[in-house]
Motif scaffolding. Structure first.
Motif, PDB file in Angstrom:
ATOM      1  N   SER A  85      19.296  39.564  -0.124  1.00  0.00           N
ATOM      2  CA  SER A  85      20.675  39.392   0.358  1.00  0.00           C
ATOM      3  C   SER A  85      20.807  39.559   1.867  1.00  0.00           C
ATOM      4  CB  SER A  85      21.590  40.390  -0.345  1.00  0.00           C
ATOM      5  OG  SER A  85      21.242  41.716   0.025  1.00  0.00           O
ATOM      6  N   VAL A  86      19.801  40.147   2.492  1.00  0.00           N
ATOM      7  CA  VAL A  86      19.879  40.439   3.927  1.00  0.00           C
ATOM      8  C   VAL A  86      18.663  39.842   4.647  1.00  0.00           C
ATOM      9  CG1 VAL A  86      21.277  42.533   3.777  1.00  0.00           C
ATOM     10  CG2 VAL A  86      18.812  42.687   3.467  1.00  0.00           C
ATOM     11  N   GLU A  87      18.746  39.804   5.965  1.00  0.00           N
ATOM     12  CA  GLU A  87      17.698  39.118   6.731  1.00  0.00           C
ATOM     13  C   GLU A  87      16.320  39.771   6.548  1.00  0.00           C
ATOM     14  OE1 GLU A  87      19.255  37.150  10.012  1.00  0.00           O
ATOM     15  OE2 GLU A  87      17.493  37.582  11.262  1.00  0.00           O
ATOM     16  N   ARG A  96      20.737  55.738   0.590  1.00  0.00           N
ATOM     17  CA  ARG A  96      21.904  56.533   1.008  1.00  0.00           C
ATOM     18  C   ARG A  96      23.160  55.676   1.117  1.00  0.00           C
ATOM     19  NH1 ARG A  96      21.414  61.304   4.995  1.00  0.00           N
ATOM     20  NH2 ARG A  96      23.400  60.428   5.609  1.00  0.00           N
ATOM     21  N   ARG A  97      22.979  54.497   1.742  1.00  0.00           N
ATOM     22  CA  ARG A  97      24.115  53.626   1.979  1.00  0.00           C
ATOM     23  C   ARG A  97      24.738  53.143   0.662  1.00  0.00           C
ATOM     24  NH1 ARG A  97      24.566  48.235   2.219  1.00  0.00           N
ATOM     25  NH2 ARG A  97      26.278  47.381   3.465  1.00  0.00           N
ATOM     26  N   SER A  98      23.887  52.704  -0.282  1.00  0.00           N
ATOM     27  CA  SER A  98      24.448  52.171  -1.528  1.00  0.00           C
ATOM     28  C   SER A  98      25.068  53.280  -2.378  1.00  0.00           C
ATOM     29  CB  SER A  98      23.401  51.379  -2.309  1.00  0.00           C
ATOM     30  OG  SER A  98      22.404  52.232  -2.801  1.00  0.00           O
ATOM     31  N   GLN A 131      24.338  37.958  -1.275  1.00  0.00           N
ATOM     32  CA  GLN A 131      24.151  37.550   0.126  1.00  0.00           C
ATOM     33  C   GLN A 131      25.133  38.354   0.973  1.00  0.00           C
ATOM     34  OE1 GLN A 131      23.186  33.295   0.935  1.00  0.00           O
ATOM     35  NE2 GLN A 131      25.066  33.364   2.135  1.00  0.00           N
ATOM     36  N   ALA A 132      24.643  38.905   2.079  1.00  0.00           N
ATOM     37  CA  ALA A 132      25.481  39.803   2.886  1.00  0.00           C
ATOM     38  C   ALA A 132      25.698  39.240   4.285  1.00  0.00           C
ATOM     39  CB  ALA A 132      24.812  41.165   2.992  1.00  0.00           C
ATOM     40  N   GLU A 133      26.944  39.355   4.726  1.00  0.00           N
ATOM     41  CA  GLU A 133      27.253  38.904   6.096  1.00  0.00           C
ATOM     42  C   GLU A 133      28.331  39.781   6.733  1.00  0.00           C
ATOM     43  OE1 GLU A 133      29.847  35.735   6.859  1.00  0.00           O
ATOM     44  OE2 GLU A 133      29.415  36.092   8.968  1.00  0.00           O
ATOM     45  N   GLY A 134      28.245  41.103   6.488  1.00  0.00           N
ATOM     46  CA  GLY A 134      29.261  42.005   7.053  1.00  0.00           C
ATOM     47  C   GLY A 134      30.465  42.091   6.146  1.00  0.00           C
ATOM     48  N   GLY A 135      30.856  43.316   5.786  1.00  0.00           N
ATOM     49  CA  GLY A 135      32.046  43.493   4.957  1.00  0.00           C
ATOM     50  C   GLY A 135      31.781  43.432   3.467  1.00  0.00           C
ATOM     51  N   THR A 136      30.549  43.797   3.067  1.00  0.00           N
ATOM     52  CA  THR A 136      30.246  43.695   1.630  1.00  0.00           C
ATOM     53  C   THR A 136      30.962  44.766   0.812  1.00  0.00           C
ATOM     54  OG1 THR A 136      28.256  45.029   1.870  1.00  0.00           O
ATOM     55  CG2 THR A 136      27.987  42.635   1.989  1.00  0.00           C
ATOM     56  N   ARG A 137      31.235  45.946   1.417  1.00  0.00           N
ATOM     57  CA  ARG A 137      31.933  46.972   0.621  1.00  0.00           C
ATOM     58  C   ARG A 137      33.319  46.475   0.259  1.00  0.00           C
ATOM     59  NH1 ARG A 137      31.118  51.899   4.023  1.00  0.00           N
ATOM     60  NH2 ARG A 137      29.444  50.573   4.760  1.00  0.00           N
ATOM     61  N   CYS A 138      33.969  45.787   1.212  1.00  0.00           N
ATOM     62  CA  CYS A 138      35.310  45.266   0.941  1.00  0.00           C
ATOM     63  C   CYS A 138      35.241  44.138  -0.086  1.00  0.00           C
ATOM     64  CB  CYS A 138      35.958  44.766   2.236  1.00  0.00           C
ATOM     65  SG  CYS A 138      36.368  46.113   3.352  1.00  0.00           S
ATOM     66  N   SER A 176      32.765  39.799  11.073  1.00  0.00           N
ATOM     67  CA  SER A 176      31.535  39.169  10.588  1.00  0.00           C
ATOM     68  C   SER A 176      30.380  40.151  10.795  1.00  0.00           C
ATOM     69  CB  SER A 176      31.262  37.891  11.386  1.00  0.00           C
ATOM     70  OG  SER A 176      30.984  38.257  12.730  1.00  0.00           O
ATOM     71  N   GLU A 177      29.210  39.808  10.319  1.00  0.00           N
ATOM     72  CA  GLU A 177      28.056  40.696  10.490  1.00  0.00           C
ATOM     73  C   GLU A 177      27.773  40.931  11.974  1.00  0.00           C
ATOM     74  OE1 GLU A 177      24.005  40.962   8.205  1.00  0.00           O
ATOM     75  OE2 GLU A 177      23.831  39.432   9.730  1.00  0.00           O
ATOM     76  N   TRP A 178      27.837  39.866  12.761  1.00  0.00           N
ATOM     77  CA  TRP A 178      27.580  39.981  14.197  1.00  0.00           C
ATOM     78  C   TRP A 178      28.613  40.896  14.849  1.00  0.00           C
ATOM     79  CZ3 TRP A 178      29.923  38.973  18.862  1.00  0.00           C
ATOM     80  CH2 TRP A 178      29.074  38.999  19.983  1.00  0.00           C
ATOM     81  N   GLU A 179      29.885  40.698  14.490  1.00  0.00           N
ATOM     82  CA  GLU A 179      30.948  41.531  15.077  1.00  0.00           C
ATOM     83  C   GLU A 179      30.805  42.989  14.632  1.00  0.00           C
ATOM     84  OE1 GLU A 179      34.647  38.428  15.638  1.00  0.00           O
ATOM     85  OE2 GLU A 179      34.198  39.136  13.634  1.00  0.00           O
ATOM     86  N   ASP A 180      30.365  43.175  13.399  1.00  0.00           N
ATOM     87  CA  ASP A 180      30.150  44.518  12.863  1.00  0.00           C
ATOM     88  C   ASP A 180      29.032  45.215  13.657  1.00  0.00           C
ATOM     89  OD1 ASP A 180      29.317  46.708  11.292  1.00  0.00           O
ATOM     90  OD2 ASP A 180      30.083  45.788   9.474  1.00  0.00           O
ATOM     91  N   LYS A 181      27.946  44.484  13.899  1.00  0.00           N
ATOM     92  CA  LYS A 181      26.782  45.097  14.562  1.00  0.00           C
ATOM     93  C   LYS A 181      26.993  45.260  16.060  1.00  0.00           C
ATOM     94  CE  LYS A 181      23.192  44.319  11.271  1.00  0.00           C
ATOM     95  NZ  LYS A 181      22.488  43.248  10.596  1.00  0.00           N
TER      96      LYS A 181
HETATM   97  N1  UDP Z   1      23.013  44.911   6.381  1.00  0.00           N
HETATM   98  C1  UDP Z   1      21.677  44.553   6.416  1.00  0.00           C
HETATM   99  N2  UDP Z   1      20.763  45.363   5.778  1.00  0.00           N
HETATM  100  C2  UDP Z   1      21.118  46.515   5.131  1.00  0.00           C
HETATM  101  C3  UDP Z   1      22.468  46.877   5.123  1.00  0.00           C
HETATM  102  C4  UDP Z   1      23.393  46.061   5.755  1.00  0.00           C
HETATM  103  O1  UDP Z   1      21.337  43.510   6.977  1.00  0.00           O
HETATM  104  O2  UDP Z   1      20.247  47.214   4.583  1.00  0.00           O
HETATM  105  C5  UDP Z   1      24.012  44.019   7.014  1.00  0.00           C
HETATM  106  C6  UDP Z   1      24.815  43.276   5.962  1.00  0.00           C
HETATM  107  O3  UDP Z   1      25.113  41.960   6.403  1.00  0.00           O
HETATM  108  C7  UDP Z   1      26.083  44.094   5.893  1.00  0.00           C
HETATM  109  C8  UDP Z   1      26.233  44.464   7.358  1.00  0.00           C
HETATM  110  O4  UDP Z   1      24.924  44.762   7.789  1.00  0.00           O
HETATM  111  O5  UDP Z   1      27.160  43.358   5.375  1.00  0.00           O
HETATM  112  C9  UDP Z   1      27.155  45.630   7.621  1.00  0.00           C
HETATM  113  O6  UDP Z   1      26.778  46.733   6.867  1.00  0.00           O
HETATM  114  P1  UDP Z   1      27.706  47.993   6.660  1.00  0.00           P
HETATM  115  O7  UDP Z   1      26.820  49.142   6.305  1.00  0.00           O
HETATM  116  O8  UDP Z   1      28.659  48.132   7.798  1.00  0.00           O
HETATM  117  O9  UDP Z   1      28.546  47.643   5.329  1.00  0.00           O
HETATM  118  P2  UDP Z   1      29.497  46.428   4.985  1.00  0.00           P
HETATM  119  O10 UDP Z   1      30.127  45.935   6.272  1.00  0.00           O
HETATM  120  O11 UDP Z   1      28.638  45.372   4.340  1.00  0.00           O
HETATM  121  O12 UDP Z   1      30.500  46.988   4.051  1.00  0.00           O
END
Ligand code: UDP
Length: 240
Positions: A85-87, A96-98, A131-138, A176-181
């Motif tokens: 789901s991620v790069e 921890r995160r999940s 597939q993840a692109e920022g904001g997956t928790r939402c 977006s993922e870019w804006e998040d990072k």
């Molecule tokens: N991400 C990643 N690898 C990980 C965790 C997150 O590439 O192990 C990416 C993914 O696109 C995710 C984004 O970083 O949506 C932001 O992650 P965050 O922890 O802020 O949670 P999210 O925004 O998905 O709720």
């Protein structure tokens, strides 16, 4: 999606974002209810390049005595990211995160569900990020609410979730993922739009109190748009 913001607090936002969106615009959104045959309820959500599945099992009797509540059901959530789901490949299994996202998802949904109708039971929710692109928790919380409704579980309202934040000096909706990072702050919220109750509020980064007000206003606006799509998904499955 998104619209202008007449009469709201939000005044800034002339700069276009890297993906061409306006500051108060969601990524393209698609929500479908009832996508899995074997779950009691399910849904599929796409927002931008996020692809998330949610499945609900239950309510069913809980046999684990130490978890059981005699007068209500418990809600258990498992948020999981697929390795692809991620790069950089995600190592399978919880981290921890999940674990944190699973916990806050259950907390965001708990106030919406009439748990007292199902004593001694459990309602289990699985969220699979394909597939993840920022904001997956939402996206996961949004999908889980639709899956709960699809399972016929009585709720005060479907919880909708959306983040706002600050990127490139601008307060924006739905990072977006870019804006998040690369951005300065991220403010994911979940709410019951009908009652206005906010059931999740997290914040990462720095915002002034004025920026916080603007971001909260934008995130609430995003939740309201998402809420309409959640209702459409249920209508499309079951008719009006
Ligand atoms: N991400 C990643 N690898 C990980 C965790 C997150 O590439 O192990 C990416 C993914 O696109 C995710 C984004 O970083 O949506 C932001 O992650 P965050 O922890 O802020 O949670 P999210 O925004 O998905 O709720």
């Amino acid at each position: 999606i998104g619209d202008s913001n007449k009469g709201s607090l939000i005044t800034s936002g002339t700069k276009k974002r890297p993906d061409g969106r306006a500051f108060d615009e969601l990524r393209p959104l698609k929500i479908e209810a009832g996508v899995l045959e074997r779950a009691d309820g399910s849904s599929y959500v796409e927002i931008g390049d996020n692809k998330v599945l949610a499945a609900v099992y239950g309510p069913r009797e809980l046999h684990v005595r130490r978890l059981l509540k005699p007068n209500m059901a418990i809600l258990r959530c498992r948020y999981n990211m697929a390795p692809f789901s991620v790069e950089d490949r995600k190592r399978p299994g919880p981290d921890r995160r999940s674990v944190e996202i699973s916990k806050i998802t259950a907390e965001a949904l708990n106030p919406a569900v009439f748990l007292e109708k199902f004593p001694r039971s459990t309602i289990d929710i699985s969220i699979e990020v394909l597939q993840a692109e920022g904001g997956t928790r939402c996206a996961g919380i949004t999908a889980a609410s639709v899956a709960l409704a699809d399972a016929g579980i009585p709720m005060r309202d479907m919880v909708a979730a959306c983040a706002a934040g600050k990127a490139d000096g601008q307060v924006v909706m739905d990072l977006s993922e870019w804006e998040d990072k690369e951005g300065e702050a991220d403010l994911p919220i979940a709410m019951m739009p009908r009652t206005g109750d906010i059931t999740l509020l997290q914040m990462d980064g720095h915002l002034t109190s004025d920026e916080f007000e603007k971001a909260l206003d934008l995130a609430i606006k995003g939740c309201k748009i998402i809420s309409e799509e959640q209702k459409n998904a249920i209508k499309n499955r079951y008719g009006d």
